[in-house]
Design a protein around this motif. Structure first.
Motif, short mmCIF file in Angstrom:
data_model
loop_
_atom_site.label_atom_id
_atom_site.label_comp_id
_atom_site.label_asym_id
_atom_site.label_seq_id
_atom_site.Cartn_x
_atom_site.Cartn_y
_atom_site.Cartn_z
N ASN A 9 0.83 -1.21 0.00
CA ASN A 9 0.00 0.00 0.00
C ASN A 9 0.86 1.26 0.00
N ASN A 60 2.21 1.64 -3.52
CA ASN A 60 1.13 2.03 -4.43
C ASN A 60 0.71 3.48 -4.22
N GLU A 61 0.64 3.90 -2.96
CA GLU A 61 0.23 5.27 -2.66
C GLU A 61 1.27 6.28 -3.12
N LYS A 62 2.54 6.02 -2.82
CA LYS A 62 3.61 6.97 -3.18
C LYS A 62 3.82 7.05 -4.68
N ASN A 97 1.44 6.00 -7.01
CA ASN A 97 0.17 6.08 -7.71
C ASN A 97 0.05 4.96 -8.75
#
Length: 176
Positions: free
Chosen positions: A110, A113-115, A117
């Motif tokens: 996560n 994925n967040e950092k 995108n």
């Protein structure tokens, strides 16, 4: 000893290449245009507290500024593309060993994925996406000061675009 004239010339060249005036550079750094002018004339040097910000604005390194652009690059270790592939593979392996619902695995995935995108888990089953992440990991290591052999880059990536992108970054950071 630092050559203030060379440092000043380097700052002026980089500033002009970015299309900035002395005033605009000063505003971005929170200093006066007169201070920038003094640097560029070789009358003074930037304060150490401002060097990282100056390098960031001018998209270069502190070493490059202080050496007047003449510094030899000192790398902090050598990487291989095989190492970068193994690092990405280790994330996949982590999910296999811990389970994809495991808190440690989910947090790592996560966070990536967040950092970024994106969905790194797609890299585990798609060769193209895998190479994207290997290229990104390699670039991040280059930016942080690692050396990579360009022959290794050219021989290890199947996608020509990724070879070129990594080689371009390597050249930008003094790898020939």
């Amino acid at each position: 000893m630092l050559d203030t004239s060379s440092v000043g010339n380097k700052i002026a060249d980089l500033r002009k290449a970015k299309g900035l005036t002395q005033n605009e550079l000063g505003e971005r750094l929170g200093i006066s245009f007169q201070a920038v002018s003094k640097w560029e004339r070789g009358e003074s040097l930037p304060d150490t507290a401002i060097l990282l910000d100056l390098a960031d604005v001018l998209e270069t390194t502190v070493d490059s500024i202080l050496s007047g652009g003449k510094a030899e690059v000192n790398f902090r270790g050598k990487i291989t593309i095989a190492d970068m592939k193994e690092a990405i593979f280790c994330l996949k392996r982590m999910g296999e060993l811990l389970g994809k619902d495991n808190l440690l695995y989910r947090s790592a995935i996560n966070g990536i994925n967040e950092k970024m995108n994106t969905d790194i888990e797609a890299a585990f089953s798609d060769e193209y996406v895998f190479e994207v992440f290997v290229a990104e990991a390699t670039i991040q290591k280059i930016i942080s000061g690692s050396y990579v052999d360009l022959t290794d880059v050219k021989n290890s990536f199947k996608n020509e675009r990724f070879k070129n992108i990594v080689c371009d970054y390597a050249a930008k950071y003094g790898i020939k």
